[in-house]
Write a protein that holds these residues in place. Structure first.
Motif, PDB file in Angstrom:
ATOM      1  N   ILE A   3       1.226  -0.880  -0.026  1.00 54.49           N
ATOM      2  CA  ILE A   3      -0.014   0.034  -0.248  1.00 54.49           C
ATOM      3  C   ILE A   3       0.980   0.710  -0.015  1.00 54.49           C
ATOM      4  O   ILE A   3       1.523   1.018   0.751  1.00 54.49           O
ATOM      5  CB  ILE A   3      -0.719   0.169   0.972  1.00 54.49           C
ATOM      6  N   TYR A  41       0.721   5.142   1.617  1.00 56.62           N
ATOM      7  CA  TYR A  41      -0.025   6.450   1.914  1.00 56.62           C
ATOM      8  C   TYR A  41       0.654   7.705   1.741  1.00 56.62           C
ATOM      9  O   TYR A  41       1.748   7.412   1.708  1.00 56.62           O
ATOM     10  CB  TYR A  41      -0.471   5.776   3.543  1.00 56.62           C
ATOM     11  N   GLN A  66       0.568  11.088   3.736  1.00 55.78           N
ATOM     12  CA  GLN A  66       0.923  11.572   4.825  1.00 55.78           C
ATOM     13  C   GLN A  66       1.378  14.016   4.881  1.00 55.78           C
ATOM     14  O   GLN A  66       2.333  14.229   4.583  1.00 55.78           O
ATOM     15  CB  GLN A  66       1.659  11.188   6.011  1.00 55.78           C
ATOM     16  N   PRO A 104      -1.325   9.143   8.200  1.00 55.93           N
ATOM     17  CA  PRO A 104      -1.592   8.790   6.712  1.00 55.93           C
ATOM     18  C   PRO A 104      -2.847   8.620   5.954  1.00 55.93           C
ATOM     19  O   PRO A 104      -4.477   8.250   6.578  1.00 55.93           O
ATOM     20  CB  PRO A 104      -1.072   7.590   7.317  1.00 55.93           C
ATOM     21  N   PHE A 115      -4.539   6.540   2.887  1.00 57.61           N
ATOM     22  CA  PHE A 115      -4.626   6.133   1.692  1.00 57.61           C
ATOM     23  C   PHE A 115      -4.728   6.217   0.131  1.00 57.61           C
ATOM     24  O   PHE A 115      -5.145   6.925  -0.015  1.00 57.61           O
ATOM     25  CB  PHE A 115      -5.627   4.587   1.946  1.00 57.61           C
ATOM     26  N   ASP A 148      -3.509   0.901  -3.367  1.00 59.16           N
ATOM     27  CA  ASP A 148      -2.498  -0.600  -2.970  1.00 59.16           C
ATOM     28  C   ASP A 148      -2.046  -1.347  -4.719  1.00 59.16           C
ATOM     29  O   ASP A 148      -2.654  -1.266  -5.341  1.00 59.16           O
ATOM     30  CB  ASP A 148      -3.230  -1.111  -1.979  1.00 59.16           C
TER      31      ASP A 148
END
Lengths: 113, 113
Positions: free
Chosen positions: B34, B36, B38, B44, B46, B49
């Motif tokens: 995945i 992420y 932030q 974080p 998503f 993926d």
């Protein structure tokens, strides 16, 4: 209407104190987590709960005790705070165990003086 | 020790250019990855993926590439915008019995206007 909310956002305290961080999710998720992010932004899982039951407990000092009164809440209590506990703590949730798409809260910045 | 990613390198790109953020992982048993994002002061979030049975997956302006031979993951962002400025984390999961995401150290993306 925040999905994963944690309080407080900032926590400044003295060494040796006991403090709690609260987390609530309104997504109806079964699984909740606590992550610790250090000053270098490294994220590490601490605990995972599924439907109020502990399923992951990484190598975390037993001064850290999570409590899940119901599946929408996962609070983190820390006893005898140490300087090294200073970090940002993130609560997260996911729909079910094994679903890795985590929804994170906005973090609690803990500073231990 | 951490098996994924680097220690917060910084990537600086011009607005409108494409960005490529790289991530190395060491566990060949990992089967799910995945990315992420932030942003400052937030948790974080998503992005995208990919499972290990795929080499490439596309989202809106983002593409993830997986090279299992060299255990390398990359995130490509097309037409990078100022709002893309953030720290990007790759994460891997190699424990299907539970939710054990292991995060990399993150890459800071800075977009110059």
């Amino acid at each position: 209407d925040t999905a994963v909310s944690q309080t407080p956002k900032y926590l400044v305290t003295q060494m040796g104190n006991d403090k709690s961080i609260k987390c609530e999710q309104n997504l109806g998720h079964d699984t909740m987590y606590w992550y610790k992010q250090d000053s270098k932004k490294f994220l590490k899982i601490m605990f995972s709960y599924n439907n109020k039951e502990l399923i992951i407990n990484e190598t975390v000092p037993n001064r850290f005790s999570p409590k899940s009164p119901d599946k929408a809440h996962l609070n983190l209590h820390i006893n005898s705070l140490e300087l090294g506990d200073s970090a940002v703590y993130f609560c997260a949730s996911s729909p079910v165990v094994g679903d890795e798409k985590l929804f994170f809260g906005s973090g609690t910045q803990l500073s231990v003086l | 020790g951490e098996s994924v990613g680097l220690h917060l390198p910084t990537l600086s790109v011009q607005e409108g250019d494409n960005s490529i953020i790289n991530c190395a992982y060491s566990n060949s048993a990992s089967d799910y990855f995945i990315w992420y994002k932030q942003e400052s002061g937030k948790g974080p979030q998503f992005i995208i993926d990919i499972r290990s049975n795929m080499d490439k997956r596309q989202g809106q302006r983002v593409t993830v590439l997986l090279n299992k031979t060299v255990k390398h993951l990359s995130l490509q962002i097309a037409a990078t915008q100022p709002g893309d400025s953030a720290v990007y984390f790759c994460a891997e999961n190699f424990n299907n019995a539970g939710n054990m995401l292991t995060f990399g150290g993150g890459t800071r993306l800075m977009v110059k206007p």
